[in-house]
Write an enzyme that holds these catalytic residues in place. Sequence first.
Site, PDB file in Angstrom:
ATOM      1  N   TRP A 320       0.849  -1.199   0.000  1.00 54.72           N
ATOM      2  CA  TRP A 320       0.000   0.000   0.000  1.00 54.72           C
ATOM      3  C   TRP A 320       0.891   1.258   0.000  1.00 54.72           C
ATOM      4  O   TRP A 320       0.559   2.257  -0.631  1.00 54.72           O
ATOM      5  CB  TRP A 320      -0.894  -0.005   1.237  1.00 54.72           C
ATOM      6  CG  TRP A 320      -1.699   1.256   1.393  1.00 54.72           C
ATOM      7  CD1 TRP A 320      -2.912   1.525   0.824  1.00 54.72           C
ATOM      8  CD2 TRP A 320      -1.360   2.421   2.155  1.00 54.72           C
ATOM      9  NE1 TRP A 320      -3.349   2.773   1.180  1.00 54.72           N
ATOM     10  CE2 TRP A 320      -2.413   3.350   1.999  1.00 54.72           C
ATOM     11  CE3 TRP A 320      -0.278   2.776   2.955  1.00 54.72           C
ATOM     12  CZ2 TRP A 320      -2.416   4.603   2.605  1.00 54.72           C
ATOM     13  CZ3 TRP A 320      -0.271   4.020   3.572  1.00 54.72           C
ATOM     14  CH2 TRP A 320      -1.332   4.921   3.393  1.00 54.72           C
ATOM     15  N   HIS A 321       2.016   1.162   0.688  1.00 57.69           N
ATOM     16  CA  HIS A 321       2.884   2.338   0.773  1.00 57.69           C
ATOM     17  C   HIS A 321       3.492   2.708  -0.570  1.00 57.69           C
ATOM     18  O   HIS A 321       3.735   3.881  -0.840  1.00 57.69           O
ATOM     19  CB  HIS A 321       3.991   2.121   1.813  1.00 57.69           C
ATOM     20  CG  HIS A 321       3.531   2.368   3.213  1.00 57.69           C
ATOM     21  ND1 HIS A 321       2.925   1.387   3.960  1.00 57.69           N
ATOM     22  CD2 HIS A 321       3.548   3.468   3.993  1.00 57.69           C
ATOM     23  CE1 HIS A 321       2.607   1.885   5.152  1.00 57.69           C
ATOM     24  NE2 HIS A 321       2.978   3.147   5.192  1.00 57.69           N
ATOM     25  N   GLY A 322       3.772   1.739  -1.380  1.00 63.20           N
ATOM     26  CA  GLY A 322       4.362   2.095  -2.673  1.00 63.20           C
ATOM     27  C   GLY A 322       4.528   0.887  -3.557  1.00 63.20           C
ATOM     28  O   GLY A 322       4.653  -0.243  -3.076  1.00 63.20           O
TER      29      GLY A 322
END
Lengths: 476, 385
Positions: A320-322
């Site tokens: 989700w972060h990247g």
Amino acid sequence: MPFSSILFISVFLPLFLLAYFSGGARLRNGVALIFSVVFYAWGAPRFLPFILALGVIDYHLGKSIAASTTRKKLYLTLGVTVHLSVLAYFKYSNFFVGETNALFAHFAVPPMPWKEVVLPIGISFLTFEEISYLTDIYRGDARPAKSALHYLLFLMLFPHSIAGPIFRWKDLETQLASRSIAREDVAAGFHRFSLGLGKKVLLADSAALAADRVFGVDPHTLPVAYAWLGVLAYTLQIYFDFSGYSDMAIGLGRMIGFRFKENFNHPYISQSVTEFWRRWHISLSTWLRDYLYVALGGNRAGPTRAQLNVLLVFAASGFWHGANWTYLVWGIYHGVCVVAERTRVYAALQRRLPPVTKMVVTFSVVMVGWVFFRAPTLGHAVTFLEAMIGMQAQAADAPLVLGEVLQRRTAALMLLATAFAFAPFFRGSAPEPATGAPTLPRREAVLAWAWGPLLFLVSIAHMLNSKYKPLIYFKF
Amino acid sequence: MKAALSVATYLVIAVAPIAAMFVPESDTMRLYGVAEPAPRPTFTWAGARAETFQRDANRWFERDYGFRSLFVRTDNSISYWGFREASSESPVRIGGGGVLYIDQEVEYYNRAEPDDAKLLADHIVRVTKVAEQAEAAGKHLVLLFMPGKLTVRPDSAPAEWLKAGGDRRLSRALYGRYADAMRAAGVSVVDGRALMARHHEHTGLPAFTDSGRHLAKPTGCEVINGLVDACEPFGCLPEHRRSCKVARWGSETDDNEEFDLWRLLNELPVSYRPYTAPILAPAPPSPSPSARRPLFVGTSMSKQLIKHCVARNMFPSYDFFYYNETHEPFPGAPTTPIVPFSSEWNALVDSRDLIVVEQPEWGMPTGFFMFFEQLITHWRDREKK
């Protein structure tokens, strides 16, 4: 328009407050929505219609879920699928096409033609808020919004719209309908904003100077001490960067009568990785627990399945972060740590270790994790970790000198940041995450009253005299 | 009441600079070495959609922000008075005893690219070719070798700035190898390092003042004497040599150039000046200028050296290509952008008969502003025509 910009502080915010308070209580939501739309449009005008359209679709889907008895699940599935598809397209398509093309290149296959997709700002946060809205209505935990205005304001409210914290409809519903604002709230909001601004501009951005310098050199030539210094700097940077932003968001909300939940609770004093995740980016970790871990079955299907679910949740959190393998590895790394902490061996070890040792060990584990988070590639991260334990050949010519990495002011501010990060442990007051009204602890409140305006002034001076460093979480 | 006062304080801090933007002369403290104000952008839907309007508006707003210089100087003062260092964005570094240096020179000092030797060899071939072609065209080329302050005065640089390796580093030897190669090729060279060493030996004075990046007046004077010597066989007049004796020390020199790095610190109080600089004895009446018409190419260091020439009335006119990007005729004409190979650039390089090119040490091993490369191309193209 980041909060830590002169334009926001001197133009947008005063104009917004003027309009908000001069319009009377009935107009406040409308004023807040108009300014929130302008705020979003300033940063990503081309995506504004798209984001608003998604909001309107959600609003109607929410009503349909609540009204239907037979098609609830269908509507929920439809909504969640739409949001996850949008997120997948904007956030991950470049990554997957890039990886596929790299694979093609390996087998001398021509690459797929592809035009780079631009990520709409805040899409990761908005997606989670929209999914939680629909899911809560489906579960009967929340009622659908009574008006589209309320729902759009919930989504777009500028203090949180582009980088969180991740709100839940059920937490804000009553506040959106009615809220009272005392002068003390506005003042407390400004104090909190000032505290956050100082954390971001003075502490995080100073640590960033050292972190960027160290992570900018070839890790193959990095001496051990510099590698650790770089990770420490990044560890401080990311905490004060994001918690500073969250403070600003909470402060802005407070100015206009909202009480947002805390998003950080001194995470670096944690005595286990599990505890770290109860204190770090609380709105994300609780979201993942409530909507992903529970949906996967949580711990209802036995301990082995529960461990697997933990791993899956952390992997999802990383991704989700990247869209990069580094984030995925970072997530899995934390997942493995949390799973390990659930074993009997670890529990026995935990009982024997003094609290300070547990804190130092946890902090070191978290620092190692940040290497994956910060490094541009997995290879860079691995080489960097090798440098941290002296496994890289030291170049005859050192790639860095101390004066380049750490100016005296930077060093002093990093020391101060470290003290702020760990002080609650030594004070013996490490409160659990606040769930109610986010009033400042008494000592911090006194400090805020005394130093708030001065900190505000010094932060503005520093902003004008330094290069703009965007919030790390803007890119997520 | 306490809350209202607190809110009012915050709002005043936030809004007062906006009010100041509309009050002329509200911010009179000049900032040195800071980019000029950005133009106010005009709103267009296309610009807003492409986000260029937002970027330009932000830039304009931050540059024109009221009390900006006070804010910037306050932040710099926290670094200077609190930590005895320049702010992180400043190009200035404060060494031991308050001696100031510039980043470029520290970077040069710490540099050791393996390609230096090859780059230098190529550059020497290029310069030699230019010198030969210039002679053939009735012109004369003089190279002004200007050592960096850090290489001349490394004693005040703290150890934490400098990489290990000392004099073994290739970069350190570049200057000498370059200058020797030029002399061997018969190119006229004014060796700033040798002149400074001699000057220091005779007077005990440092080549650079503590607070300046440019040469102190006496050393600048010696370099110009060196220029007179170098071009004397080609028409410069020996009468333009002069004594470089120091009359006194002061904190207000004729153009304050010895304080250029101190000014770049942009701190408070504005009038505070902890440094002094040597001031030359008054010059004797200047003889008539020589017939040579020089074109100088270089950095702000050359600009200071031209001022020495002007004071001695050495030449009838002076043209200066600052970084080969702007043209500044001396004395007093306005500066204009100059584009290599433009008609103006071509006319100047063709018509001037003394070409003085500064070779700052931190720009080695090449000429770094591409002047020699462009000159070779220009002359080759002219021959073809």
